[in-house]
Design a protein around this motif. Sequence first.
Motif, mmCIF file in Angstrom:
data_model
loop_
_atom_site.group_PDB
_atom_site.id
_atom_site.type_symbol
_atom_site.label_atom_id
_atom_site.label_comp_id
_atom_site.label_asym_id
_atom_site.label_seq_id
_atom_site.Cartn_x
_atom_site.Cartn_y
_atom_site.Cartn_z
ATOM 1 N N ASP A 138 1.024 5.833 -11.020
ATOM 2 C CA ASP A 138 0.006 4.851 -11.387
ATOM 3 C C ASP A 138 -1.359 5.201 -10.808
ATOM 4 O OD1 ASP A 138 1.928 3.533 -12.725
ATOM 5 O OD2 ASP A 138 1.367 1.555 -11.973
ATOM 6 N N ALA A 159 10.843 7.416 -9.853
ATOM 7 C CA ALA A 159 10.516 6.017 -9.590
ATOM 8 C C ALA A 159 11.612 5.093 -10.103
ATOM 9 C CB ALA A 159 9.175 5.659 -10.233
ATOM 10 N N ARG A 176 -3.444 -1.468 -2.830
ATOM 11 C CA ARG A 176 -2.038 -1.799 -3.057
ATOM 12 C C ARG A 176 -1.339 -2.120 -1.747
ATOM 13 N NH1 ARG A 176 -4.303 -1.129 -7.383
ATOM 14 N NH2 ARG A 176 -3.192 -0.839 -9.325
ATOM 15 N N ARG A 177 -0.302 -2.884 -1.873
ATOM 16 C CA ARG A 177 0.537 -3.176 -0.714
ATOM 17 C C ARG A 177 1.933 -2.733 -1.047
ATOM 18 N NH1 ARG A 177 -1.269 -3.401 3.980
ATOM 19 N NH2 ARG A 177 -3.465 -3.411 3.559
ATOM 20 N N ILE A 213 5.695 -3.324 -0.571
ATOM 21 C CA ILE A 213 6.561 -4.402 -0.094
ATOM 22 C C ILE A 213 8.009 -3.938 -0.148
ATOM 23 C CG2 ILE A 213 7.301 -6.772 -0.428
ATOM 24 C CD1 ILE A 213 4.650 -7.253 -1.863
ATOM 25 N N GLY A 267 2.504 -8.411 2.720
ATOM 26 C CA GLY A 267 2.180 -8.834 1.362
ATOM 27 C C GLY A 267 1.114 -9.895 1.301
ATOM 28 N N ASP A 298 16.601 -2.148 -5.047
ATOM 29 C CA ASP A 298 15.479 -1.316 -4.611
ATOM 30 C C ASP A 298 14.344 -1.504 -5.611
ATOM 31 O OD1 ASP A 298 13.967 0.480 -3.338
ATOM 32 O OD2 ASP A 298 15.110 2.250 -3.921
ATOM 33 N N VAL A 342 10.678 -1.212 -6.986
ATOM 34 C CA VAL A 342 9.452 -0.421 -6.902
ATOM 35 C C VAL A 342 8.449 -0.998 -7.882
ATOM 36 C CG1 VAL A 342 8.417 1.849 -7.244
ATOM 37 C CG2 VAL A 342 10.703 1.656 -6.253
ATOM 38 N N PRO A 359 4.591 -0.481 -8.305
ATOM 39 C CA PRO A 359 3.287 0.043 -7.904
ATOM 40 C C PRO A 359 2.122 -0.726 -8.510
ATOM 41 C CG PRO A 359 4.351 1.551 -9.445
ATOM 42 C CD PRO A 359 5.343 0.483 -9.128
ATOM 43 N N SER A 360 2.346 -1.346 -9.672
ATOM 44 C CA SER A 360 1.243 -2.104 -10.272
ATOM 45 C C SER A 360 1.751 -3.481 -10.670
ATOM 46 C CB SER A 360 0.676 -1.364 -11.480
ATOM 47 O OG SER A 360 1.710 -0.781 -12.241
ATOM 48 N N LEU A 396 12.212 -0.492 -11.410
ATOM 49 C CA LEU A 396 10.811 -0.068 -11.421
ATOM 50 C C LEU A 396 10.048 -0.963 -12.382
ATOM 51 C CD1 LEU A 396 8.405 1.957 -10.966
ATOM 52 C CD2 LEU A 396 9.317 3.259 -12.882
ATOM 53 N N ARG A 430 6.141 -1.577 -13.987
ATOM 54 C CA ARG A 430 4.758 -1.074 -14.072
ATOM 55 C C ARG A 430 3.971 -1.945 -15.038
ATOM 56 N NH1 ARG A 430 4.600 4.747 -16.006
ATOM 57 N NH2 ARG A 430 2.579 4.811 -14.969
ATOM 58 N N VAL A 431 2.725 -2.152 -14.703
ATOM 59 C CA VAL A 431 1.859 -2.920 -15.597
ATOM 60 C C VAL A 431 0.569 -2.128 -15.769
ATOM 61 C CG1 VAL A 431 0.639 -5.080 -15.963
ATOM 62 C CG2 VAL A 431 2.783 -5.077 -14.685
#
Lengths: 217, 386
Positions: A137, A169, A214-215, A217, B247, B277, B279, B281-282, B316, B318-319
């Motif tokens: 990303d 990912a 970004r964080r 978490i 967060g 798990d 993930v 990222p966006s 996972l 994503r956006v």
Amino acid sequence: MNVPLRKVVIVDDHEIFRAGLRAGLGPTVQVVGEAGTVEEAVPLIRAQDPDVVLLDVHLPDGGGHAVIPAVHAERPGVRFLALSVSDAPEDVLATIRAGARGYVTKSISPEELVAAIHRVADGDAVFSPWLAGFVLDAFAGTAAAPAARIDPELDSLTAREQEVLLLIARGYTYKEIASRLHLSVKTIETHVSSVLRKLQLSNRNELTRWAAQRRMI
Amino acid sequence: MKLPPLQRAAQGRILFGVCAGVARGFGVDVVLVRLVFAGLVVLGGGLGLIAYGALILLLPREPGPVTPWPERSRTALGLLILLVCALVGLAVNSLFVPVRILVPAALLAGGVALVWRQVVAGRAEGERPALGELARVVVGVALLAGGAVVFLLDSGNLAELSSALVAAAVVATGLGLLVGPRLVRARAEAEAERRERIRTEERAHVAARLHDSVLQTLALIQRVDDPRQAQSLARRQERELRGWLYGGEEPGQAETLAHALRAAADEVEEHYGVAVDLVQPSDGPLDEDLAALAAAAREAMTNAGRHAGVGEISVLARVSDDEASVFVRDRGAGFDPDAVAEDRRGVRESIVGRMARIGGRATVVSAPGEGTEVELVLPRRVRTER
């Protein structure tokens, strides 16, 4: 299969975690030293000259990224695998850009960690699913600003690299990715190493800025 | 022994609380201080009064209720009249300091005291001066100027001017030396106190948070025999703590896809004892479409938790501006998607149907023994910023 014995130094300020790590590493990894601070770690790594250093991203006297440059000049053969529970992306990115060959989270299973150690010792790169998703990303998300491009080769990912990162990912192992894409594991490793190189060498400030927003978490 | 800060007393005062305050500040008997001041006034003439007046201006008033005037009016009035009489009498007879020097000297001393107090008191950086402070400085400067002008108008006598100036300067300097360092120290102490209070409050906040969450969970885990349950408790606590530490998820924050998926993952972890798990990222704000996507993803996670029979599920999310996607994957038992009975609503309705209704698609890839992967892709409609 003949697996070589790897010498490893663990740098982490939590003794309990170091003990747990040591217990799970198995017969192909030999722990030759442990340190809890940057100050202890640097001379220890210089003296022991291990194959791989498991490096906590956060140490009491500075980030893991402070260790790498201090050792690199004298021991260029030592490779670093960043390890952390949960850190701000900018710290992980800083450690990678300082020269770490990969990043895994501390919740990784012992078998996977051993595999990661061997992979890093062989000069390949290791990305956790989180790091893969993040990098994917980060490169895609900043592609909208072509004016900032300094080196088009370094500043973008190939379609194949994106594909590989996406599968990492999504939780695929290298072997699973290889069979899904009908490639060899070695090729997958090459792609990931190439992404790592771009991550380390790309001059784009957006990467860091992106990470800061970004964080994890 | 630590003496209280030097300030004008609120209680036990007769006129302005100067004597009582000084006595308390230096730990001596108030009667002694009053005698010294009386002596100063009688023997030193105007200088004693000037010193008293300057102290009124210099010393901050002690906070708290002031002794009401009626209680002390008689003593105070008597004393005041006595002081004034003594002073005027002395001055008129030019026994000590003549009036024409006394008046400007008083003006000068008052001005110096006002300005000095302002300089010493200082203020925190960035703090804007209060109107009262400004007024005090202005009045101080005016007094100084007035004093000088009166002198020059009166005689133009340089010798007298300088003697009055020296007298005023001596008084002001003496008072400043006496009071200045204490004012500075009081200021520093107040600042240190404020910082300590903030630290304490922060610590209390963290302690309360840890007590409500981590300590409770640890206590619970000690009493749980089932390792799976203990694991799920520990995992949930870990996520919660992590969310709080990194967060910044405070209540009242806008809901996002990441929050919704996190909640779904927590639920699945708790119900089925698996690790999810996650993930992401966006992220994006949870509108109607993304809420449906999150619901479909929840169903996929639930299925994986219920049927896969493995300890871990990888998710996972994503956006981007163009599309939002969620991948839910396990390495478990797997199944033959074509052989799923018509009445199994899970996949058909809650995942595939739901995605179709919002214009997205769901792909289920699975085979017995091969694990399962659910891909949810939702093209995002181009819309103007709300």
